[in-house]
Write a protein that holds these residues in place. Structure first.
Motif, PDB file in Angstrom:
ATOM      1  N   PHE A  47       2.586   9.041  -4.426  1.00  0.00           N
ATOM      2  CA  PHE A  47       2.916   8.526  -3.090  1.00  0.00           C
ATOM      3  C   PHE A  47       4.413   8.455  -2.825  1.00  0.00           C
ATOM      4  CE2 PHE A  47       2.206   4.157  -4.978  1.00  0.00           C
ATOM      5  CZ  PHE A  47       3.438   3.618  -4.686  1.00  0.00           C
ATOM      6  N   LYS A  49       6.209  11.032  -2.983  1.00  0.00           N
ATOM      7  CA  LYS A  49       6.445  12.288  -2.270  1.00  0.00           C
ATOM      8  C   LYS A  49       6.401  12.029  -0.784  1.00  0.00           C
ATOM      9  CE  LYS A  49       4.705  16.051  -5.039  1.00  0.00           C
ATOM     10  NZ  LYS A  49       3.609  17.023  -5.079  1.00  0.00           N
ATOM     11  N   ARG A  51       8.656  10.240   0.755  1.00  0.00           N
ATOM     12  CA  ARG A  51       9.469   9.063   1.069  1.00  0.00           C
ATOM     13  C   ARG A  51      10.931   9.480   1.098  1.00  0.00           C
ATOM     14  NH1 ARG A  51       5.797   5.243   2.704  1.00  0.00           N
ATOM     15  NH2 ARG A  51       7.736   4.140   3.124  1.00  0.00           N
ATOM     16  N   LYS A  52      11.741   8.657   1.787  1.00  0.00           N
ATOM     17  CA  LYS A  52      13.156   8.972   1.910  1.00  0.00           C
ATOM     18  C   LYS A  52      13.921   8.440   0.697  1.00  0.00           C
ATOM     19  CE  LYS A  52      15.995   9.310   6.010  1.00  0.00           C
ATOM     20  NZ  LYS A  52      16.116   8.824   7.369  1.00  0.00           N
ATOM     21  N   GLU A  55      14.435   4.762   0.078  1.00  0.00           N
ATOM     22  CA  GLU A  55      13.253   3.920  -0.133  1.00  0.00           C
ATOM     23  C   GLU A  55      12.815   3.964  -1.589  1.00  0.00           C
ATOM     24  OE1 GLU A  55      11.161   4.819   4.205  1.00  0.00           O
ATOM     25  OE2 GLU A  55      10.565   5.962   2.459  1.00  0.00           O
ATOM     26  N   LEU A  59      10.938   0.899  -3.805  1.00  0.00           N
ATOM     27  CA  LEU A  59       9.529   1.186  -4.105  1.00  0.00           C
ATOM     28  C   LEU A  59       9.282   1.215  -5.614  1.00  0.00           C
ATOM     29  CD1 LEU A  59       8.496   3.857  -1.419  1.00  0.00           C
ATOM     30  CD2 LEU A  59       7.578   1.559  -1.663  1.00  0.00           C
ATOM     31  N   ILE A 366      14.305  13.806   1.533  1.00  0.00           N
ATOM     32  CA  ILE A 366      12.901  13.429   1.342  1.00  0.00           C
ATOM     33  C   ILE A 366      12.437  13.876  -0.057  1.00  0.00           C
ATOM     34  CG2 ILE A 366      10.526  13.748   2.220  1.00  0.00           C
ATOM     35  CD1 ILE A 366      12.292  12.299   4.236  1.00  0.00           C
TER      36      ILE A 366
ATOM     37  N   VAL B  99       2.149  -1.678  -2.216  1.00  0.00           N
ATOM     38  CA  VAL B  99       2.743  -0.337  -2.103  1.00  0.00           C
ATOM     39  C   VAL B  99       1.762   0.764  -2.479  1.00  0.00           C
ATOM     40  CG1 VAL B  99       5.172  -0.964  -2.412  1.00  0.00           C
ATOM     41  CG2 VAL B  99       3.799  -0.459  -4.412  1.00  0.00           C
ATOM     42  N   ILE B 102      -0.117   3.039  -0.052  1.00  0.00           N
ATOM     43  CA  ILE B 102       0.483   4.190   0.631  1.00  0.00           C
ATOM     44  C   ILE B 102      -0.354   5.432   0.328  1.00  0.00           C
ATOM     45  CG2 ILE B 102       2.533   5.695   0.807  1.00  0.00           C
ATOM     46  CD1 ILE B 102       4.241   3.309  -0.041  1.00  0.00           C
ATOM     47  N   ARG B 103      -0.937   5.463  -0.895  1.00  0.00           N
ATOM     48  CA  ARG B 103      -1.729   6.637  -1.281  1.00  0.00           C
ATOM     49  C   ARG B 103      -2.977   6.802  -0.435  1.00  0.00           C
ATOM     50  NH1 ARG B 103      -3.686   3.828  -6.839  1.00  0.00           N
ATOM     51  NH2 ARG B 103      -5.839   3.384  -6.318  1.00  0.00           N
ATOM     52  N   GLN B 114      -2.460  14.912  -9.344  1.00  0.00           N
ATOM     53  CA  GLN B 114      -1.045  15.192  -9.403  1.00  0.00           C
ATOM     54  C   GLN B 114      -0.368  14.387 -10.510  1.00  0.00           C
ATOM     55  OE1 GLN B 114       1.845  14.283  -6.085  1.00  0.00           O
ATOM     56  NE2 GLN B 114       0.301  15.535  -5.091  1.00  0.00           N
ATOM     57  N   ARG B 241       7.372   5.415   8.579  1.00  0.00           N
ATOM     58  CA  ARG B 241       7.520   5.172   7.138  1.00  0.00           C
ATOM     59  C   ARG B 241       7.730   3.692   6.845  1.00  0.00           C
ATOM     60  NH1 ARG B 241      10.387   9.888   6.223  1.00  0.00           N
ATOM     61  NH2 ARG B 241      12.238   8.710   6.743  1.00  0.00           N
ATOM     62  N   MET B 245       5.286   0.802   4.120  1.00  0.00           N
ATOM     63  CA  MET B 245       5.925   0.431   2.851  1.00  0.00           C
ATOM     64  C   MET B 245       4.979  -0.483   2.079  1.00  0.00           C
ATOM     65  SD  MET B 245       9.142   1.592   2.154  1.00  0.00           S
ATOM     66  CE  MET B 245      10.284   0.442   1.409  1.00  0.00           C
ATOM     67  N   TYR B 246       5.068  -1.806   2.340  1.00  0.00           N
ATOM     68  CA  TYR B 246       4.351  -2.770   1.508  1.00  0.00           C
ATOM     69  C   TYR B 246       2.985  -3.168   2.048  1.00  0.00           C
ATOM     70  CZ  TYR B 246       8.969  -2.975  -0.434  1.00  0.00           C
ATOM     71  OH  TYR B 246      10.153  -2.613  -1.002  1.00  0.00           O
TER      72      TYR B 246
END
Lengths: 431, 259
Positions: A47, A49, A51-52, A55, A59, A366, B99, B102-103, B114, B241, B245-246
């Motif tokens: 996840f 991938k 993201r900036k 971040e 994270l 990114i 977090v 996000i997946r 992956q 984005r 995030m959280y």
């Protein structure tokens, strides 16, 4: 007839996260050992991938509550490497101070609260307080000091906030740094005394040579800024890490494990001590010498002792840093840089050992690729190999005793399951 | 509404974890020396991270951190619920999924492949969710990580038989009271206006925009907020984005479209 026995520790306690151990014995020899981490997978590398770049550090901090600063600092360094961003000496010193806070907090948490009860016959540190009040008090104060550093430098004890790419969003005030310096100085003698306490514990008599992997300092005992090295092969070139660290996923675990040259290897405080013991502060070194325990050392139970030596060393290093910061005019910094396409790899010493981050960014910053190898993943195979080597020594003991001893061995490694999936549990059953 | 002071002695408390970073349990361990006082009035019957002698329920209060990410965890949380009179979702992972949710916006199976390559086929990875996708939660203690003072507040409330009361206003309120400079005014993407208070505006306090880790507060006007962000020339991608995030799996954010 062969004596068969299987041992399972179903849920490790006094360990961060959820894990279990399954062991099959035949005539007292380990035939099959499975260290299995059953905490749910988090899939960070996937996840991240998309993201900036900015971040990424906050994270990845969420990989682990105990070593959040290490993940942030490693993440920052990786991004900075990828985008050629230089940081000032002020930033470097403050980052080192933040890191000291985390290593002290985590080492004390593990050595004094999670491992020590095993040696003093108590089920928890809370129970320890009944008979060892002063010891518990010192440990609490040291842990608190670690957390206070994180609060003052990082803005919070768990998951620091001020740590940004290129520098800090807010510089700690002179007053708060002075208060820190006083706490360091107040705790110094008691921290040094812990070296004596841990040096006199009765560690199980078990030695097994393995490959010790850690950052190797040149002039100084390093956690952040030094090359990775192996006791067997010397300095390892970071860009080629995939050639010398083989990551695999055991079919019984949610955590990856690692091998080097087909075998397990050790990361963590004992590896650091084995590679860097000559760089320990002189006063601390003479205290260690008096205990009669020598480094390099092959006994994995001494991880806790190495952690405490590091705490004493870092208290002294912390005082040096704070004195240096006192004589510098600290100023807010604005580090401007250009976002660019690139690839970065960085390795630092988290409390439990070497922590490696690797990212690729596109021209907008990114994330296109992310790979993270945590110290617990590095240690998983080595723990299994230790158990195989140790079990013949346990012949004749009751199941309960074997379980206790193996639990203690696993706990000595201070595995951090959040980091590896990120959990531990032991279950011992006789067939 | 809930009477918990046990007539049979100390309040029976469990502190348990599902999938997360462990940081919220650490905040409980960071409560010392208050923790040593607390054990005078509570009994930590199950706290595997800190002690080796643990018992199953029933519990008066269970604090559960972490998100639910595997089938085994769905069963675990259902059992914990059955054994607990009062269930606290400890931290943002337990409240919203954290977090790792996000997946959920991509293909979770793909993500598993992956990360673990081909040898991870035995690994069970579901979309990561908060506890309340599977059980009823009595109190949401938000934050990544939780604020340790809130843990003491909640326990104190429960000990005196009072229901702990969450805050019904945004981080901006706490930020203004503390007189920190408004980061949104500076053109930065600060989630303060739509985020649950209770953190004392910890991030703006150190000049870092709020990342929204405490999730959307109940009266948040998301539409206007997004309009303001766009007026400030913040890109749609950056806005989206930030919501991911959280607390990306919060019901208000899950299906959020930013156009």
């Amino acid at each position: 007839m062969k004596m068969k026995q299987s041992i399972a520790i179903d849920h490790f306690t006094r360990v961060e996260g959820h894990g279990r151990l399954f062991l099959e014995l035949e005539d007292g020899e380990a035939k099959n050992v499975q260290l299995s981490i059953f905490e749910g997978p988090r899939l960070f590398e996937a996840f991240l991938k998309g993201r900036k770049y900015d971040e990424v550090p906050p994270l990845v901090s969420r990989i682990c509550g105990i070593c959040s600063a290490s993940h942030i600092l490693t993440g920052l360094e990786t991004v900075e490497n990828a985008m050629d961003i230089q940081v000032s000496d002020q930033t470097r010193l403050l980052r080192e101070l933040l890191d000291i806070g985390e290593i002290v907090q985590s080492n004390v948490l593990h050595a004094c609260f999670l491992a020590l009860p095993d040696y003093l016959g108590a089920p928890s540190a809370i129970a320890l307080a009944d008979n060892h009040k002063e010891l518990v008090k010192t440990s609490l104060e040291l842990k608190d000091l670690g957390n206070n550093i994180a609060r003052i430098v990082g803005g919070r004890a768990v998951h620091p906030i001020t740590t940004k790419i290129g520098g800090f969003s807010k510089i700690p005030s002179k007053n708060s740094l002075e208060a820190l310096e006083n706490s360091f100085k107040n705790l110094k003698d008691r921290a040094l005394n812990l070296v004596e306490v841990f040096g006199s514990l009765k560690y199980p008599d078990f030695e097994r040579e393995t490959d010790y992997v850690a950052l190797k300092g040149d002039k100084k005992y390093e956690f952040l800024d030094a090359p990775l090295a192996s006791s067997k092969e010397g300095i390892l070139e970071l860009s080629k890490y995939k050639e010398y660290i083989e990551e695999y996923t055991p079919p019984y675990s949610n955590s990856k494990a690692c091998k080097r040259n087909g075998k397990g290897f050790m990361a963590g405080a004992l590896s650091r001590m084995n590679l860097n013991h000559d760089l320990i502060d002189d006063e601390v070194k003479s205290l260690v010498e008096r205990t009669g325990i020598e480094f390099p050392n092959k006994n994995p139970y001494l991880i806790s002792f190495a952690q405490i030596i590091e705490v004493a060393h870092l208290i002294k290093r912390g005082i040096e840093i704070l004195e240096e910061l006192k004589n510098t005019e600290l100023k807010p910094e604005k580090n401007s840089f250009k976002i660019k396409e690139g690839e970065g790899i960085a390795v630092t010493e988290a409390p439990r050992g070497a922590l490696l981050h690797h990212y690729k960014f596109d021209d907008k910053g990114i994330v296109e690729y992310a790979n993270i190898i945590t110290p617990t993943c590095m240690n998983n195979r080595n723990i299994e190999e230790d158990i195989i080597a140790y079990t013949p020594q346990l012949q004749g003991k009751t199941e309960e005793e074997i379980t206790f001893e193996l639990h203690k061995l696993i706990r000595a490694y201070d595995p951090c399951i959040s980091c590896s999936t990120h959990t531990l549990q032991i279950d011992l059953k006789s067939k | 509404m809930i009477f918990l002071v046990s007539d049979k002695g100390k309040l029976k408390v469990a502190i348990l974890g599902l999938t997360c970073c462990g940081g919220c349990q650490l905040e409980i361990l960071n409560l010392e020396p208050v923790l040593l006082d607390l054990v005078e009035v509570i009994e930590l019957v199950n706290f595997p991270e800190a002690q080796s002698e643990n018992k199953d329920g029933p519990y008066d209060v269970a604090f559960v951190e972490g998100s639910v990410t595997t089938r085994e965890e769905i069963e675990r949380i259902k059992n914990i619920r059955k054994e607990s009179k009062f269930l606290v979702a400890l931290g943002t992972c337990a409240c919203y999924g954290g977090v790792q949710s996000i997946r959920n916006f991509g293909d979770v199976e793909e993500a598993r492949k992956q990360v673990y390559d081909d040898d991870g086929s035995h690994i069970d990875a579901l979309p990561a969710t908060g506890l309340d996708e599977h059980v009823n939660v009595d109190y949401y203690m938000r934050g990544c990580p939780v604020d340790r003072s809130e843990i003491v507040d909640v326990l104190t409330s429960l000990l005196i038989g009072k229901t702990p009361e969450p805050k019904h206003y945004s981080v901006c309120v706490e930020c203004k009271l503390a007189e920190y400079a408004c980061l949104l005014n500076e053109g930065k993407l600060c989630m303060g206006p739509v985020t649950n208070a209770g953190c004392k505006a910890r991030c703006p306090a150190v000049s870092v925009p709020c990342d929204g880790c405490r999730g959307p507060y109940d009266q948040a006007n998301l539409e206007s907020f997004i309009e303001i962000l766009k007026e400030k020339k913040i890109s749609v991608e950056d806005i989206l984005r930030k919501f991911r995030m959280y607390t990306s799996w919060a019901p208000q954010y899950r299906n959020l479209k930013v156009i």
